[in-house]
Structures are given as structure tokens and as C-alpha cells.
Design a protein around this motif. Sequence first.
Motif, mmCIF file in Angstrom:
data_model
loop_
_atom_site.group_PDB
_atom_site.id
_atom_site.type_symbol
_atom_site.label_atom_id
_atom_site.label_comp_id
_atom_site.label_asym_id
_atom_site.label_seq_id
_atom_site.Cartn_x
_atom_site.Cartn_y
_atom_site.Cartn_z
ATOM 1 N N ARG A 142 4.723 -19.783 11.873
ATOM 2 C CA ARG A 142 5.419 -18.538 12.181
ATOM 3 C C ARG A 142 5.437 -17.622 10.961
ATOM 4 O O ARG A 142 5.701 -18.062 9.837
ATOM 5 N N GLU B 265 5.047 -6.129 13.649
ATOM 6 C CA GLU B 265 6.346 -6.550 14.176
ATOM 7 C C GLU B 265 7.081 -5.360 14.787
ATOM 8 O O GLU B 265 7.676 -5.462 15.869
ATOM 9 N N ASP C 165 0.913 -14.403 19.587
ATOM 10 C CA ASP C 165 2.294 -13.961 19.796
ATOM 11 C C ASP C 165 2.997 -14.879 20.782
ATOM 12 O O ASP C 165 2.378 -15.403 21.716
ATOM 13 N N ARG D 8 7.361 -13.001 18.701
ATOM 14 C CA ARG D 8 7.266 -13.649 17.398
ATOM 15 C C ARG D 8 5.791 -13.828 17.069
ATOM 16 O O ARG D 8 4.990 -14.158 17.941
#
Length: 232
Positions: free
Chosen positions: A171, A191, A219, A223
Amino acid sequence: MRKEPDAQADQPTVLAESAWFIVAVCVGCGAVLGELVRLLAGWLVTLRWAPFKGPAKLLESIPEPGLTIGAVSAGALLGLLLAFIALHESLSVSVSDSRVVLTVRDTSREFARDEIRLAFPDGKQLVLLGRDSQELAREDCDLKVARLVAAFTEHGYTWADADPHRDEFRRWVPGTPGLPEGANALFKAREKALNKQDDAEDARELRGELAKLGVVVRDEKKRQYWRMPRRP
């Protein structure tokens, strides 16, 4: 098993959403919605107070059958517009022994057979991987997986049921170490784009910029996860 392309029989298999089906569904749903709006307006004018009562009275002032015809027609036209948008946004896939062509938003991207190591679905996306596990393409795809499997395997491409590199993704958070120079800034901009409903194209372009740096991005619920391709 992979097979060598036959130049004399390189007939593509083309997969695309049925235009007639999408138009029929959208127009039908739009017409129903128009009729529901008419019925709702008729109910609102019977209440002592209700939001949008003024527009409802104005709508109800139109005599029948003009009101019903107008409401249904307006809904159908709205549905037709949505159908055109859906078709414009939908992915079509052309698979032949020598190449794969992905077309979306009137833009086509072509990948030669020797570029493609693997194809697989990732949720509602179609992904093509290159020889060094880099992503060549990742496109939203509503085509049935069974049709994709048949098309790719029929032409000798390797197909996987899931991403073999899924466990390598990490992540992204601001300041993530180990990324190429400039990647964190691109992730930050992306983002923001992901959190804005009208910036999908911007997020798509920023994914491409990250790919140029060698970063693979996926994605999940807005996130961002990343990995680096394996270099020989």
C-alpha cells in the motif's frame, strides 16, 4: 500451451458489449423512470406540503395524454444518452495470433504477441503483463471472463485466473521509501484524482506516468497499491 502465430490465418476474435442490449436496457429504464416521475408528481400535489411541490404542480398542469407521453419520452431520451456514454466508456478487445488491441473511449492500444507474457482478470479489470512482469495495460472491463478466456487461449496466449504478483503489492502512503524519484508526487496527485468523481481520466494518465517510472499500480476502494516489475 502457446502456439506460433499463423500469418495466413490471423483472424481476430473481437469481443465487445452488445450495443443493442445496452441501448434497449437504458432506454427502457429511462422510460420507466419518466413514468415514475409523472406518478410521483401526481402524488406530491395531493400533499399539504412537500419538497418540489411547485414543479410537481407545473408538471401536473400538462393535460393528458401529453403528460404521460412527454414524461416517458424524456426518460427514454435520457436513457439513450446514458447508453451512448456507456458504449463510449466500454472496452472492446480484439485478439489475434499476432496482436491484442484494446479500444476504449475511441482510443486503441495495440500490443504485439511477443510483448505479452500473461493476461488475467483483476476484479472488473482486464490486465496484460509484459515479459518482465510490468503491466502493459489495465482496463475496466465488463466482458464475461469466460469469453475472454476463450479468446485468449484460442489464439495461444497464456491466461491466469488471478494476478500471480498480487502478494507483491504494497500500500502506498505519503513518503513511501523504495520508489523511483518523483513517484511519490505522482501518487499524491493521483490520490486527489481518485477522490474526485470527475477526475477518472486524470487518475488514468497519472497511472501511465507511474508506469513510465516502472511502477505498477492497482487500486482498491480508492487506496493505491504498488509493486516494481522484476528485472532480468
